[in-house]
Design a protein around this motif. Structure first.
Motif, PDB file in Angstrom:
ATOM      1  N   LEU A  55     -12.786  -5.761  15.617  1.00 13.81           N
ATOM      2  CA  LEU A  55     -12.554  -4.208  15.615  1.00 13.81           C
ATOM      3  C   LEU A  55     -11.563  -3.966  16.273  1.00 13.81           C
ATOM      4  N   ARG A 108     -17.287  -4.319   9.299  1.00 10.08           N
ATOM      5  CA  ARG A 108     -17.160  -5.285  10.520  1.00 10.08           C
ATOM      6  C   ARG A 108     -18.165  -5.121  11.571  1.00 10.08           C
ATOM      7  N   ARG A 166     -14.721   2.165  20.972  1.00  7.15           N
ATOM      8  CA  ARG A 166     -15.470   2.532  19.671  1.00  7.15           C
ATOM      9  C   ARG A 166     -17.003   2.494  20.157  1.00  7.15           C
ATOM     10  N   GLN A 213     -14.238  -0.795   8.766  1.00 10.18           N
ATOM     11  CA  GLN A 213     -14.450  -0.946  10.036  1.00 10.18           C
ATOM     12  C   GLN A 213     -16.180  -0.880  10.340  1.00 10.18           C
ATOM     13  N   LYS A 214     -16.761   0.180   9.466  1.00 11.10           N
ATOM     14  CA  LYS A 214     -18.230   0.032   9.292  1.00 11.10           C
ATOM     15  C   LYS A 214     -18.690  -1.346   8.899  1.00 11.10           C
ATOM     16  N   SER A 260      -7.451  -1.200   6.322  1.00  4.45           N
ATOM     17  CA  SER A 260      -8.572  -0.420   6.779  1.00  4.45           C
ATOM     18  C   SER A 260      -8.123   0.376   7.939  1.00  4.45           C
ATOM     19  N   GLY A 261      -8.435   1.804   7.928  1.00  4.78           N
ATOM     20  CA  GLY A 261      -7.967   2.656   9.039  1.00  4.78           C
ATOM     21  C   GLY A 261      -6.426   3.358   8.883  1.00  4.78           C
ATOM     22  N   LEU A 268     -16.014   6.089  11.531  1.00  4.48           N
ATOM     23  CA  LEU A 268     -15.370   4.800  11.103  1.00  4.48           C
ATOM     24  C   LEU A 268     -14.874   4.757   9.733  1.00  4.48           C
TER      25      LEU A 268
END
Length: 541
Positions: free
Chosen positions: A144, A165, A150, A162-163, A322-323, A158
């Motif tokens: 992360l 992870r 975070r 990310q969620k 992701s992100g 998130l």
């Protein structure tokens, strides 16, 4: 019990009561999970994979769920016979689980730090500075970015990856003997998939941990599993060493699963197709810091100067880690997030419209969300969920008999379109598997026959055979109704099969934008090449 076996499952049956009738979800299966090894359970959506895993931790909705027969032997104990207190001492400590849908597994009111540290306090007695140090260590371990910043974030802040992870960090917190990983990479982009699976493999070697891997992605199974159990309609139809299973599967069904990668290419759009949607210099920034006067001094720039166009009948694939801002971009187009810049739909500027003014356009622009369970009301039947949009956009009294009948026929047709039995329309979301729930979500979008559908990871929860069916279904519907798609995905094999053009994003920036052929055959940017290499890594090996 054999000392090399960590858990032994014998003649396990799982039934669910539905009124006066009973549904048998798992029908007398038996297999062993070896110490320190990875056993994969594969099969189509609804085959009983997740139900089997949830039985190990007794997380099914008892007493509606029951076990007419079977044993699950762990450390000399039959888990099915233990009371709640005994099971709580095992869950999250000796046996942990990574759930398929991370958003619904988090408490939306608690910060990430509180949720990860909860299991450390419960089983290890860690609190305060020691707990925080361990939480940061775990979040770093699962990759992360900037984990310290975070800690005070909430789940909705998130991205899907990310969620996932954070969910893995929670599961690994107490170094369990068995990790049940239910679709652990579903919400992850391809580069992070590889990182997470390599991480799990290295932790397995370090801790001597066994892994029960439940997945629909056989390319991942080929790389990381030691043994494979194939399930179909609640039964084990084949069990082999991984290498043997892929080289010489005994069952035709297994062969079908192995060969089920999405294929084909998008249907060519008409040469005179008009532009349906376009954006110019679209920015989506979130304020993250203010001065003492309340003026924003720092922003998180989720999307920067995004300019795209989508023609009638065209599919624009949006890919990236992701992100990267993929979902954020999609949500801004339907005014679920505030943005700055031009959004033009059918030659009309819509970026300045308020919610009331934009509402009539929602019939023409539909969205399928990444997390089907979170977007489907648990209190509404499938019939009610799918027809809700019809009622909202219908004029006059919705209770008139001819309107009720017409809506029901449209719901039935929508369910047929997504390959679900129309007779299931009176059931509720929790009675469906993850893949079936995603199909309900797609049916809800299709029933209004929109001109544009934003598809946010619509196939991530589906097994490969159903993915191929959905890709073909989306192609057919697109050709019939000239619907345009904005297709957000980390699965480049699906993107390649469906998209006419591709937009590559990273950290809110456009990295590359061009035709599908150009992006996949001769990418200009190193980042795009790394995504493609990671996506097709498993197939190549």
């Amino acid at each position: 019990m054999n000392k090399d076996v960590l858990i032994s499952i014998k003649d396990l049956r799982v039934s669910f009561s539905q009124g006066v009738s009973t549904v048998d979800a798992v029908k007398g299966i038996s297999f062993d999970i070896p110490n320190g090894k990875t056993l994969a359970i594969v099969g189509e959506s609804g085959s009983g994979k997740s139900v089997t895993a949830l039985s190990i931790l007794k997380l099914l909705p008892y007493p509606k769920a029951s076990h007419p027969s079977g044993e699950i032997l762990f450390s000399g104990q039959d888990l099915l016979q233990l009371n709640d207190k005994s099971m709580r001492s095992i869950r999250g400590d000796k046996i942990s689980m990574i759930f398929q849908e991370p958003m619904t597994s988090f408490n939306p009111l608690h910060s990430i730090e509180k949720q990860v540290s909860e299991t450390l306090l419960l089983h290890k007695g860690l609190s305060g500075r020691k707990a925080r140090t361990r939480v940061i260590e775990l979040l770093t371990l699962v990759g992360l970015p900037d984990p310290e910043s975070r800690l005070n974030a909430y789940p909705h802040e998130l991205s899907g990856g990310q969620k996932q992870r954070v969910m893995i960090a929670m599961a690994l917190a107490n170094e369990p003997e068995l990790l049940i990983a239910d679709e652990p990479t579903t919400a992850l982009d391809v580069t992070v998939q590889k990182q997470v699976l390599e991480l799990l493999k290295s932790l397995q070697e370090k801790l001597g941990m066994a892994i029960l891997l439940i997945t629909h992605d056989l390319n991942i199974v080929r790389q990381y599993a030691d043994e494979v159990v194939v399930m179909h309609h609640g039964k084990v139809i084949e069990q082999q060493d991984t290498k043997a299973l892929f080289e010489s599967p005994k069952e035709n069904y297994t062969q079908t699963l192995i060969n089920a990668d999405p294929e084909g290419s998008p249907i060519p759009i008409e040469s005179n197709a008009k532009i349906l949607l376009e954006t110019k210099d679209l920015n989506i920034w979130f304020p993250i810091k203010k001065n003492f006067l309340g003026k924003t001094t720092q922003y998180f720039k989720a999307a920067n100067d995004i300019s795209i166009s989508v023609k009638q009948g065209e599919t624009l694939g949006i890919v990236g880690e992701s992100g990267s801002g993929k979902t954020t971009l999609g949500l801004s187009l339907v005014k679920l997030l505030r943005s700055h810049g031009d959004i033009v739909f059918k030659q009309h500027k819509v970026h300045n419209l308020n919610q009331q003014q934009f509402r009539p356009l929602r019939k023409q622009i539909q969205i399928v969300f990444q997390d089907p369970y979170g977007s489907l009301s648990p209190r509404m039947s499938v019939q009610q969920i799918i027809e809700e949009g019809l009622i909202i956009h219908e004029e006059g009294n919705p209770k008139e008999s001819d309107k009720v009948e017409r809506r029901e026929q449209k719901v039935i047709q929508a369910l047929k379109d997504v390959d679900l039995d129309p007779e299931t329309r009176h059931r509720y979301p929790h009675e469906f598997s993850g893949g079936q729930r995603q199909r309900v979500a797609i049916a809800r979008a299709l029933v209004l026959q929109p001109e544009l559908i934003i598809l946010d990871e619509p196939t991530s929860a589906l097994d490969r055979t159903v993915q191929s069916q959905v890709v073909e279904l989306l192609r057919t519907i697109q050709q019939k109704y000239k619907i345009s798609y904005l297709f957000i995905s980390h699965d480049l094999a699906v993107v390649k099969a469906l998209s006419h053009r591709v937009l590559v994003m990273k950290q809110g920036q456009v990295i590359e934008y061009g035709s599908s052929e150009q992006i996949f055959d001769s990418p200009k940017k190193e980042y795009t090449r790394s995504l493609i290499d990671a996506s097709f890594y498993y197939t190549a090996h």
